[in-house]
Design a protein around this motif. Structure first.
Motif, PDB file in Angstrom:
ATOM      1  N   THR A  22       0.749  -1.021  -0.156  1.00  0.00           N
ATOM      2  CA  THR A  22      -0.016   0.131   0.223  1.00  0.00           C
ATOM      3  C   THR A  22       0.867   0.484   0.061  1.00  0.00           C
ATOM      4  O   THR A  22       2.216   0.640   0.492  1.00  0.00           O
ATOM      5  CB  THR A  22      -1.196   0.370   1.482  1.00  0.00           C
ATOM      6  OG1 THR A  22      -0.321   0.155   2.333  1.00  0.00           O
ATOM      7  CG2 THR A  22      -1.438  -1.057   1.037  1.00  0.00           C
ATOM      8  N   ALA A  23      -0.172   2.566  -0.119  1.00  0.00           N
ATOM      9  CA  ALA A  23       0.633   3.864  -0.946  1.00  0.00           C
ATOM     10  C   ALA A  23       1.655   3.902   0.503  1.00  0.00           C
ATOM     11  O   ALA A  23       1.631   3.824   1.709  1.00  0.00           O
ATOM     12  CB  ALA A  23      -0.160   5.045  -0.748  1.00  0.00           C
ATOM     13  N   GLN A 100      -1.188   6.376  -6.187  1.00  0.00           N
ATOM     14  CA  GLN A 100      -1.656   7.472  -5.471  1.00  0.00           C
ATOM     15  C   GLN A 100      -1.522   8.587  -6.176  1.00  0.00           C
ATOM     16  O   GLN A 100      -1.032   9.247  -6.011  1.00  0.00           O
ATOM     17  CB  GLN A 100      -1.748   6.944  -4.194  1.00  0.00           C
ATOM     18  CG  GLN A 100      -2.803   7.493  -3.249  1.00  0.00           C
ATOM     19  CD  GLN A 100      -2.286   7.050  -2.126  1.00  0.00           C
ATOM     20  OE1 GLN A 100      -1.717   7.687  -1.449  1.00  0.00           O
ATOM     21  NE2 GLN A 100      -2.980   6.468  -1.468  1.00  0.00           N
ATOM     22  N   GLY A 307      -1.683  -3.554  10.248  1.00  0.00           N
ATOM     23  CA  GLY A 307      -1.161  -4.352  10.869  1.00  0.00           C
ATOM     24  C   GLY A 307      -1.876  -5.520  10.131  1.00  0.00           C
ATOM     25  O   GLY A 307      -1.033  -6.643  11.746  1.00  0.00           O
ATOM     26  N   ARG A 330       3.601  -1.025   6.553  1.00  0.00           N
ATOM     27  CA  ARG A 330       5.463  -1.364   7.120  1.00  0.00           C
ATOM     28  C   ARG A 330       6.619  -2.202   6.663  1.00  0.00           C
ATOM     29  O   ARG A 330       7.501  -2.448   6.836  1.00  0.00           O
ATOM     30  CB  ARG A 330       5.295  -1.011   8.813  1.00  0.00           C
ATOM     31  CG  ARG A 330       4.886   0.288   8.912  1.00  0.00           C
ATOM     32  CD  ARG A 330       4.086   1.002  10.056  1.00  0.00           C
ATOM     33  NE  ARG A 330       2.722  -0.086  10.083  1.00  0.00           N
ATOM     34  CZ  ARG A 330       1.636   0.494  11.342  1.00  0.00           C
ATOM     35  NH1 ARG A 330       2.161   1.382  11.968  1.00  0.00           N
ATOM     36  NH2 ARG A 330       0.732  -0.025  11.477  1.00  0.00           N
TER      37      ARG A 330
HETATM   38  C1  LIG Z   1       6.151   5.271   5.731  1.00  0.00           C
HETATM   39  C2  LIG Z   1       4.562   5.411   6.000  1.00  0.00           C
HETATM   40  C3  LIG Z   1       3.915   6.546   4.899  1.00  0.00           C
HETATM   41  C4  LIG Z   1       3.106   6.272   4.297  1.00  0.00           C
HETATM   42  N1  LIG Z   1       2.357   6.932   2.799  1.00  0.00           N
HETATM   43  C5  LIG Z   1       1.159   7.178   2.763  1.00  0.00           C
HETATM   44  C6  LIG Z   1       0.540   7.403   1.769  1.00  0.00           C
HETATM   45  O1  LIG Z   1       1.261   8.405   0.797  1.00  0.00           O
HETATM   46  N2  LIG Z   1      -0.825   7.443   1.520  1.00  0.00           N
HETATM   47  C7  LIG Z   1      -1.296   6.738   2.047  1.00  0.00           C
HETATM   48  O2  LIG Z   1      -2.607   6.707   1.484  1.00  0.00           O
HETATM   49  N3  LIG Z   1      -1.382   6.580   3.125  1.00  0.00           N
HETATM   50  C8  LIG Z   1       0.576   5.953   3.200  1.00  0.00           C
HETATM   51  N4  LIG Z   1       0.770   5.233   4.537  1.00  0.00           N
HETATM   52  C9  LIG Z   1      -0.406   4.355   5.211  1.00  0.00           C
HETATM   53  C10 LIG Z   1       0.173   2.943   5.064  1.00  0.00           C
HETATM   54  O3  LIG Z   1      -0.182   2.641   3.438  1.00  0.00           O
HETATM   55  C11 LIG Z   1      -0.931   1.788   5.597  1.00  0.00           C
HETATM   56  O4  LIG Z   1      -2.445   1.673   4.905  1.00  0.00           O
HETATM   57  C12 LIG Z   1      -0.704   2.056   6.854  1.00  0.00           C
HETATM   58  O5  LIG Z   1       0.763   1.877   7.416  1.00  0.00           O
HETATM   59  C13 LIG Z   1      -1.128   0.719   7.764  1.00  0.00           C
HETATM   60  O6  LIG Z   1      -0.700  -0.409   7.383  1.00  0.00           O
HETATM   61  P1  LIG Z   1       0.781  -1.712   7.806  1.00  0.00           P
HETATM   62  O7  LIG Z   1       0.351  -1.690   9.172  1.00  0.00           O
HETATM   63  O8  LIG Z   1       0.871  -2.627   7.339  1.00  0.00           O
HETATM   64  O9  LIG Z   1       1.528  -0.405   7.867  1.00  0.00           O
HETATM   65  C14 LIG Z   1       1.815   5.666   5.032  1.00  0.00           C
HETATM   66  C15 LIG Z   1       2.986   4.177   6.332  1.00  0.00           C
HETATM   67  C16 LIG Z   1       4.181   4.770   6.086  1.00  0.00           C
HETATM   68  C17 LIG Z   1       4.451   3.837   7.728  1.00  0.00           C
END
Ligand SMILES: Cc1cc2nc3c(=O)[nH]c(=O)nc-3n(C[C@H](O)[C@H](O)[C@H](O)COP(=O)(O)O)c2cc1C
Length: 378
Positions: A22-23, A100, A307, A330
């Motif tokens: 994801t983004a 995105q 998560g 992440r």
């Molecule tokens: C460093 C970082 C940058 C992120 N940048 C974006 C972004 O540009 N656009 C977006 O929609 N979500 C962004 N996110 C959110 C992630 O896409 C995701 O929704 C969120 O981290 C939860 O997923 P995870 O628990 O697998 O990390 C970002 C997350 C992190 C950690």
């Protein structure tokens, strides 16, 4: 049970598997928004190591969507040629890539003011609002409620940026309507106090999102994949509640979007109030219930994100038909080859511990990477 590691058809695309990176904003964009070699190398590494679909970090749809001189942007034709370079590299692999598309609304004010312009937002918000009280962001500068004309322009900028992404060769676009974006600001009763056709009732607050969906669809044609990252509940008191978020998902499903990535809308000050929550065994899949409920009530494909760390749990989610695709962010920052590792039979949990040092480093202007073992205070 469907095998997550086998190809999956999504509209007219074939993804090599059901996993989505994801983004993630990366702080790697060059001056003026240029795509850099470092960015291409980072994404190509993920593609090479087998992630099914990669979604880029948010790319601005217009000059008014910039929050810094190095914000990625898609507002001019030359960026289209710039992104073609990235696409050519990724097309060597089976992985598909989505751009995105983003407008941060009120959160552009610091930079826009420096350039002599006001930011646009749905409404003026009280200065002491919990929402504006974000220790990690620059103070809010001058902004104004978007006029009818400006809203129509923003809808059109989304459609034009989607078309540029399509011409550049992206396999899909994702419209960002989560995590404090301008569209989330329109959806939320905290940030949308308007009494015209763009505010008030849920249907009015949702109007900009639905019109963006329809305008994008008209511009890119019926066959192109359009994803929506939708915040279905805010992370703040008195914000959007899931019951309303569910109705918004329903409107979105008939407004041109093919897939919904389920997340949260407005964010608070602490990580616990954000989409990048800490995780522990109990908190894996923190948006699981929202995604499951939307998937079961609407005829639309979904990405479950937030998560997810354990393959066994992910397989149960798929077995119960709670989502079509699995989104992770992440874990792939730390382990770009996680999918290959799991596919080869090493099923140990992702080694990401959601410490959020990746985010803290971005806030310090450092490039996107896993900083788990780094002391960021040095
Ligand atoms: C460093 C970082 C940058 C992120 N940048 C974006 C972004 O540009 N656009 C977006 O929609 N979500 C962004 N996110 C959110 C992630 O896409 C995701 O929704 C969120 O981290 C939860 O997923 P995870 O628990 O697998 O990390 C970002 C997350 C992190 C950690």
């Amino acid at each position: 049970m469907r095998d997550l590691f086998q190809p999956l058809e999504l509209k007219n695309l074939e993804l090599p598997n059901s996993f989505v990176m994801t983004a993630a904003a990366d702080n790697l964009t060059g001056e003026g928004g240029k795509v850099t070699d470092a960015q291409i190398i980072r994404l190509a590494k993920l593609a090479k190591r087998g992630v099914g679909l990669i979604i880029t970090g948010g790319i601005g749809i217009h000059e008014s969507a910039r929050s810094s001189a190095t914000s990625p942007n898609f507002d001019r034709e030359d960026f289209q040629y710039d992104y073609e370079r990235l696409i050519r590299e990724l097309q060597k692999y089976e992985t598909k890539i989505a751009a995105q598309l983003h407008h941060p609304g009120i959160w552009t004010s610091y930079y826009q003011n420096k350039r002599g312009r006001e930011a646009v937002a749905p409404s003026i918000i009280e200065n002491d609002s919990d929402y504006l009280n974000k220790a990690h962001l620059p103070h809010i500068g001058d902004y104004h409620p978007a006029t009818d004309e400006e809203i129509k322009e923003i809808i059109n900028y989304f459609a034009e940026a989607a078309h540029r992404a399509q011409i550049a060769g992206f396999d899909a676009v994702e419209i960002h309507s989560a995590h404090d974006s301008l569209i989330s600001q329109f959806l939320s009763p905290i940030t949308n106090k308007r009494s015209d056709k763009w505010g008030g009732s849920l249907q009015n607050r949702c109007r900009i999102l639905c019109q963006i969906g329809k305008a994008v669809r008209k511009r890119v044609g019926d066959d192109y994949l359009v994803i929506l990252k939708l915040g279905v509940e805010d992370g703040l008191k008195n914000g959007l509640l899931f019951e309303d978020g569910k109705r918004i998902a329903k409107y979105a499903a008939i407004s041109g979007f093919d897939v919904l990535e389920i997340s949260q809308g407005l964010q608070g000050n602490s990580f616990e109030e954000m989409a990048i929550r800490p995780t522990n065994n109990k908190q894996e899949g923190f948006f699981r219930d929202w995604c499951k409920e939307i998937k079961s009530s609407l005829y639309i494909k979904t990405i479950m994100t937030g998560g997810l760390r354990t393959l066994n749990q992910i397989q149960n989610i798929i077995k119960n038909n709670e989502t079509d695709l699995i989104g992770m962010c992440r874990p792939f920052i730390r382990e770009p080859d996680l999918i290959r590792r799991w596919d080869k039979g090493d099923h140990r949990k992702a080694t990401c511990i959601s410490c959020n040092k990746c985010t803290l480093a971005l806030r310090k202007g450092m490039p996107l990477a896993c900083y788990k073992d780094t002391d960021l205070n040095k």
